[in-house]
Scaffold this motif. Structure first.
Motif, PDB file in Angstrom:
ATOM      1  N   ALA A  41       0.692  -1.145   0.117  1.00  0.00           N
ATOM      2  CA  ALA A  41      -0.144  -0.064   0.031  1.00  0.00           C
ATOM      3  C   ALA A  41       0.954   1.263  -0.018  1.00  0.00           C
ATOM      4  O   ALA A  41       0.620   2.172  -0.784  1.00  0.00           O
ATOM      5  CB  ALA A  41      -1.056   0.019   1.212  1.00  0.00           C
ATOM      6  N   VAL A  42       1.796   1.420   0.659  1.00  0.00           N
ATOM      7  CA  VAL A  42       2.745   2.542   0.765  1.00  0.00           C
ATOM      8  C   VAL A  42       3.532   2.943  -0.334  1.00  0.00           C
ATOM      9  O   VAL A  42       3.458   3.975  -0.918  1.00  0.00           O
ATOM     10  CB  VAL A  42       3.510   2.348   2.030  1.00  0.00           C
ATOM     11  CG1 VAL A  42       4.628   3.446   2.076  1.00  0.00           C
ATOM     12  CG2 VAL A  42       2.683   2.552   3.479  1.00  0.00           C
ATOM     13  N   PRO A  43       4.206   1.738  -0.817  1.00  0.00           N
ATOM     14  CA  PRO A  43       4.965   2.040  -2.148  1.00  0.00           C
ATOM     15  C   PRO A  43       3.882   2.266  -3.559  1.00  0.00           C
ATOM     16  O   PRO A  43       4.249   2.900  -4.160  1.00  0.00           O
ATOM     17  CB  PRO A  43       5.659   0.704  -2.556  1.00  0.00           C
ATOM     18  CG  PRO A  43       5.253  -0.038  -1.549  1.00  0.00           C
ATOM     19  CD  PRO A  43       4.704   0.405  -0.445  1.00  0.00           C
ATOM     20  N   LEU A  98       3.760   5.343  -5.804  1.00  0.00           N
ATOM     21  CA  LEU A  98       3.741   5.350  -7.441  1.00  0.00           C
ATOM     22  C   LEU A  98       2.782   5.932  -8.145  1.00  0.00           C
ATOM     23  O   LEU A  98       2.951   6.653  -9.062  1.00  0.00           O
ATOM     24  CB  LEU A  98       3.774   3.815  -7.719  1.00  0.00           C
ATOM     25  CG  LEU A  98       3.760   3.232  -9.135  1.00  0.00           C
ATOM     26  CD1 LEU A  98       4.845   3.865  -9.812  1.00  0.00           C
ATOM     27  CD2 LEU A  98       3.316   2.011  -9.319  1.00  0.00           C
ATOM     28  N   PHE A  99       1.668   5.935  -7.498  1.00  0.00           N
ATOM     29  CA  PHE A  99       0.395   6.664  -7.723  1.00  0.00           C
ATOM     30  C   PHE A  99       0.447   7.965  -7.730  1.00  0.00           C
ATOM     31  O   PHE A  99       0.031   8.881  -8.804  1.00  0.00           O
ATOM     32  CB  PHE A  99      -0.928   6.104  -7.309  1.00  0.00           C
ATOM     33  CG  PHE A  99      -1.129   4.778  -7.413  1.00  0.00           C
ATOM     34  CD1 PHE A  99      -0.820   3.756  -8.476  1.00  0.00           C
ATOM     35  CD2 PHE A  99      -2.136   4.076  -6.430  1.00  0.00           C
ATOM     36  CE1 PHE A  99      -1.127   2.521  -8.355  1.00  0.00           C
ATOM     37  CE2 PHE A  99      -2.623   2.836  -6.673  1.00  0.00           C
ATOM     38  CZ  PHE A  99      -2.031   2.010  -7.775  1.00  0.00           C
ATOM     39  N   ARG A 100       1.183   8.495  -6.787  1.00  0.00           N
ATOM     40  CA  ARG A 100       1.313  10.112  -6.664  1.00  0.00           C
ATOM     41  C   ARG A 100       2.412  10.310  -7.954  1.00  0.00           C
ATOM     42  O   ARG A 100       2.149  11.466  -8.542  1.00  0.00           O
ATOM     43  CB  ARG A 100       1.948  10.450  -5.494  1.00  0.00           C
ATOM     44  CG  ARG A 100       1.019  10.476  -4.254  1.00  0.00           C
ATOM     45  CD  ARG A 100       1.522  11.088  -3.013  1.00  0.00           C
ATOM     46  NE  ARG A 100       2.720  10.669  -2.604  1.00  0.00           N
ATOM     47  CZ  ARG A 100       2.762   9.507  -1.742  1.00  0.00           C
ATOM     48  NH1 ARG A 100       1.586   8.823  -1.330  1.00  0.00           N
ATOM     49  NH2 ARG A 100       3.923   8.931  -1.215  1.00  0.00           N
ATOM     50  N   ARG A 101       3.298   9.696  -8.316  1.00  0.00           N
ATOM     51  CA  ARG A 101       4.352   9.957  -9.435  1.00  0.00           C
ATOM     52  C   ARG A 101       3.581  10.122 -10.512  1.00  0.00           C
ATOM     53  O   ARG A 101       3.723  10.816 -11.475  1.00  0.00           O
ATOM     54  CB  ARG A 101       5.540   8.960  -9.271  1.00  0.00           C
ATOM     55  CG  ARG A 101       6.259   9.225  -8.179  1.00  0.00           C
ATOM     56  CD  ARG A 101       7.587   8.463  -8.352  1.00  0.00           C
ATOM     57  NE  ARG A 101       7.482   7.048  -8.743  1.00  0.00           N
ATOM     58  CZ  ARG A 101       7.674   6.170  -7.604  1.00  0.00           C
ATOM     59  NH1 ARG A 101       7.511   6.442  -6.497  1.00  0.00           N
ATOM     60  NH2 ARG A 101       7.324   5.020  -8.038  1.00  0.00           N
ATOM     61  N   ALA A 102       2.599   8.958 -10.703  1.00  0.00           N
ATOM     62  CA  ALA A 102       1.818   8.839 -11.962  1.00  0.00           C
ATOM     63  C   ALA A 102       1.001  10.050 -12.128  1.00  0.00           C
ATOM     64  O   ALA A 102       0.664  10.607 -13.272  1.00  0.00           O
ATOM     65  CB  ALA A 102       0.996   7.663 -12.022  1.00  0.00           C
TER      66      ALA A 102
END
Length: 79
Positions: free
Chosen positions: A14-16, A20-24
């Motif tokens: 969940a944390v990584p 990843l979703f924030r970067r996307a």
């Protein structure tokens, strides 16, 4: 070239995944879960067969770099 190893997702991702979703989202806003709590709920909602239907792509350095999810889009009926 960056080589990914695909492994089954677990609730511990969940944390990584949120990172990843924030970067996307910075490149293409599509409404992905950007908080670890939300990513954790997403993983939990995928049912008891999470490992079969959800994968994370892990780079050689161990970082989660990709995500794949098979979603049930509803039953199809033959006509």
């Amino acid at each position: 070239m960056r080589v990914l190893h695909w492994i089954p997702a677990t609730p511990d991702d969940a944390v990584p995944l949120a990172a990843l979703f924030r970067r996307a989202e910075a490149h293409a806003p599509v409404g992905l879960d950007q908080r670890a709590e939300d990513a954790g709920r997403r993983l939990a909602s995928l049912g008891p067969d999470l490992a079969r239907h959800t994968l994370v792509g892990v780079a050689d350095d161990g970082a989660v770099a990709a995500y794949a999810e098979a979603a049930d889009m509803g039953a199809r009926t033959a006509t």
